[in-house]
Design a protein around this motif. Structure first.
Motif, PDB file in Angstrom:
ATOM      1  N   ASN A 188       0.852  -1.198   0.000  1.00  0.00           N
ATOM      2  CA  ASN A 188       0.000   0.000   0.000  1.00  0.00           C
ATOM      3  C   ASN A 188       0.883   1.241   0.000  1.00  0.00           C
ATOM      4  OD1 ASN A 188      -1.443  -2.274   1.763  1.00  0.00           O
ATOM      5  ND2 ASN A 188      -3.050  -1.043   0.798  1.00  0.00           N
ATOM      6  N   PRO A 189       1.607   1.479  -1.079  1.00  0.00           N
ATOM      7  CA  PRO A 189       2.528   2.621  -1.118  1.00  0.00           C
ATOM      8  C   PRO A 189       1.778   3.940  -0.994  1.00  0.00           C
ATOM      9  CG  PRO A 189       2.208   1.717  -3.312  1.00  0.00           C
ATOM     10  CD  PRO A 189       1.561   0.752  -2.357  1.00  0.00           C
ATOM     11  N   VAL A 190       2.509   4.965  -0.582  1.00  0.00           N
ATOM     12  CA  VAL A 190       1.900   6.285  -0.379  1.00  0.00           C
ATOM     13  C   VAL A 190       1.463   6.867  -1.720  1.00  0.00           C
ATOM     14  CG1 VAL A 190       2.271   8.610   0.504  1.00  0.00           C
ATOM     15  CG2 VAL A 190       3.324   6.652   1.657  1.00  0.00           C
ATOM     16  N   THR A 191       0.212   7.266  -1.811  1.00  0.00           N
ATOM     17  CA  THR A 191      -0.339   7.878  -3.018  1.00  0.00           C
ATOM     18  C   THR A 191      -0.947   9.229  -2.666  1.00  0.00           C
ATOM     19  OG1 THR A 191      -2.478   6.758  -2.698  1.00  0.00           O
ATOM     20  CG2 THR A 191      -0.844   5.643  -4.074  1.00  0.00           C
ATOM     21  N   ASP A 192      -1.122  10.053  -3.699  1.00  0.00           N
ATOM     22  CA  ASP A 192      -1.737  11.357  -3.466  1.00  0.00           C
ATOM     23  C   ASP A 192      -3.145  11.376  -4.032  1.00  0.00           C
ATOM     24  OD1 ASP A 192      -1.048  11.265  -6.124  1.00  0.00           O
ATOM     25  OD2 ASP A 192      -0.507  13.375  -6.246  1.00  0.00           O
ATOM     26  N   SER A 193      -3.950  12.321  -3.570  1.00  0.00           N
ATOM     27  CA  SER A 193      -5.324  12.485  -4.043  1.00  0.00           C
ATOM     28  C   SER A 193      -5.714  13.953  -3.942  1.00  0.00           C
ATOM     29  CB  SER A 193      -6.290  11.626  -3.215  1.00  0.00           C
ATOM     30  OG  SER A 193      -6.246  12.002  -1.841  1.00  0.00           O
ATOM     31  N   TRP A 194      -6.761  14.314  -4.669  1.00  0.00           N
ATOM     32  CA  TRP A 194      -7.262  15.684  -4.677  1.00  0.00           C
ATOM     33  C   TRP A 194      -8.751  15.650  -4.361  1.00  0.00           C
ATOM     34  CZ3 TRP A 194      -4.172  19.997  -5.697  1.00  0.00           C
ATOM     35  CH2 TRP A 194      -2.862  19.703  -6.097  1.00  0.00           C
ATOM     36  N   PHE A 195      -9.198  16.529  -3.487  1.00  0.00           N
ATOM     37  CA  PHE A 195     -10.600  16.512  -3.074  1.00  0.00           C
ATOM     38  C   PHE A 195     -10.995  17.872  -2.509  1.00  0.00           C
ATOM     39  CE2 PHE A 195      -7.701  14.655  -0.029  1.00  0.00           C
ATOM     40  CZ  PHE A 195      -7.949  15.350   1.147  1.00  0.00           C
ATOM     41  N   THR A 196     -12.289  18.074  -2.399  1.00  0.00           N
ATOM     42  CA  THR A 196     -12.825  19.310  -1.830  1.00  0.00           C
ATOM     43  C   THR A 196     -13.713  18.962  -0.644  1.00  0.00           C
ATOM     44  OG1 THR A 196     -12.797  20.441  -3.970  1.00  0.00           O
ATOM     45  CG2 THR A 196     -14.214  21.368  -2.255  1.00  0.00           C
ATOM     46  N   ILE A 197     -13.434  19.595   0.490  1.00  0.00           N
ATOM     47  CA  ILE A 197     -14.207  19.403   1.711  1.00  0.00           C
ATOM     48  C   ILE A 197     -15.102  20.626   1.921  1.00  0.00           C
ATOM     49  CG2 ILE A 197     -14.060  19.234   4.233  1.00  0.00           C
ATOM     50  CD1 ILE A 197     -11.405  17.765   3.872  1.00  0.00           C
ATOM     51  N   SER A 198     -16.366  20.384   2.210  1.00  0.00           N
ATOM     52  CA  SER A 198     -17.309  21.466   2.515  1.00  0.00           C
ATOM     53  C   SER A 198     -17.746  21.336   3.966  1.00  0.00           C
ATOM     54  CB  SER A 198     -18.525  21.405   1.589  1.00  0.00           C
ATOM     55  OG  SER A 198     -18.141  21.620   0.244  1.00  0.00           O
ATOM     56  N   MET A 199     -17.653  22.429   4.692  1.00  0.00           N
ATOM     57  CA  MET A 199     -18.012  22.439   6.117  1.00  0.00           C
ATOM     58  C   MET A 199     -19.049  23.501   6.412  1.00  0.00           C
ATOM     59  SD  MET A 199     -14.366  22.120   8.092  1.00  0.00           S
ATOM     60  CE  MET A 199     -13.107  20.955   7.561  1.00  0.00           C
TER      61      MET A 199
END
Length: 276
Positions: A216-227
């Motif tokens: 499970n190597p380190v991977t990156d991701s992109w996302f938007t959090i709404s609060m």
């Protein structure tokens, strides 16, 4: 990291692209390294350039100097800045359970709170039950803590731990370094009132196991959090939280680092207190 888009899951998801022009030598010979040389810069031009650099450094130092005072409120001069420009509002000085606290009761304070809360909710500490509860007690509105706790206790299950490479109890296998880190790229207010605010935080995140032979190597991701935030006890607290993927840029051609390099970077480079 994402459990379920548009749910109370937490994750470890644009700007314009610049263009670079390469000037080839004149003369049409096709020799990239040949052609006429540029004239030698005279001493007067050199003195001018050095003077400009010194003035720029002085201006930056003056703009960033601290006077020991508390964070100011939003001023009218900050409203005209570009969406991603620094506003000059000083980071908060307080902390609760290791998380920055004591934000201003304005739009910029709400954005600063949302950015720092996104970091906390996407951290490796969330994989430890006792530490997760401390995070929730610190940043979640009292009326929402119970709901968040129940949802996350179910989400951080033995099956989920196994999927990210951890032991069933959430501990890290021997010889590996577990990484879960969220970094805000930008924030924006979608709605604001005196005691309520809706803030979106565009983030990138890292998650995985660093170590020799990791499946499970380190991977990156992109996302938007709404609060959805509420002003409670002189600070902003999270009432609801949703997450969706993107916006994600096209991946570059940077060589992937070794597991040791990634582990050393995450352990050696500390995080930030974010301020809008």
């Amino acid at each position: 990291m994402s459990y379920d888009d548009e749910t109370d899951g937490f994750g470890s998801g644009a700007g314009g692209a610049g263009q670079t022009r390469t000037r080839l030598p004149e003369g049409g010979t096709g020799d990239v390294y040949g052609g006429a040389r540029r004239p030698t810069r005279n001493s007067r031009s050199l003195v001018t350039v050095v003077g400009v650099v010194v003035l720029l450094i002085a201006a930056i130092a003056f703009a960033n100097r601290g006077d020991g005072t508390d964070s100011p409120r939003t001023t009218d001069t900050a409203k005209g800045t570009a969406p991603t420009a620094a506003t000059g509002i000083r980071p908060v000085a307080g902390k609760h359970a290791g998380i920055p606290s004591g934000y201003a009761r304005d739009e910029q304070g709400a954005q600063s709170a949302a950015a720092n809360y996104a970091v906390a909710l996407g951290s490796a500490e969330m994989f430890d039950k006792s530490k997760r509860d401390q995070v929730l007690e610190s940043i979640i509105a009292p009326t929402s803590v119970g709901r968040f706790r129940r949802t996350l206790d179910q989400a951080y299950s033995p099956d989920f731990f196994k999927n990210v490479g951890l032991n069933q109890d959430g501990s890290t296998p021997e010889g590996f370094t577990f990484i879960s880190r969220t970094s805000p790229i930008g924030t924006k207010v979608t709605r604001f009132a005196d005691d309520k605010a809706s803030v979106a935080v565009w983030c990138t995140g890292l998650i995985g196991l660093a170590g020799e032979g990791s499946r499970n190597p380190v991977t990156d991701s992109w996302f938007t959090i709404s609060m959805e935030l509420a002003w409670i006890d002189n600070d902003w607290k999270v009432v609801t939280h949703t997450q969706k993927d993107g916006p994600a840029p096209i991946g570059g051609d940077t060589r992937a680092s070794s597991a040791d390099e990634i582990a050393d970077a995450v352990n050696g480079y500390g995080g930030f207190t974010y301020a809008r």
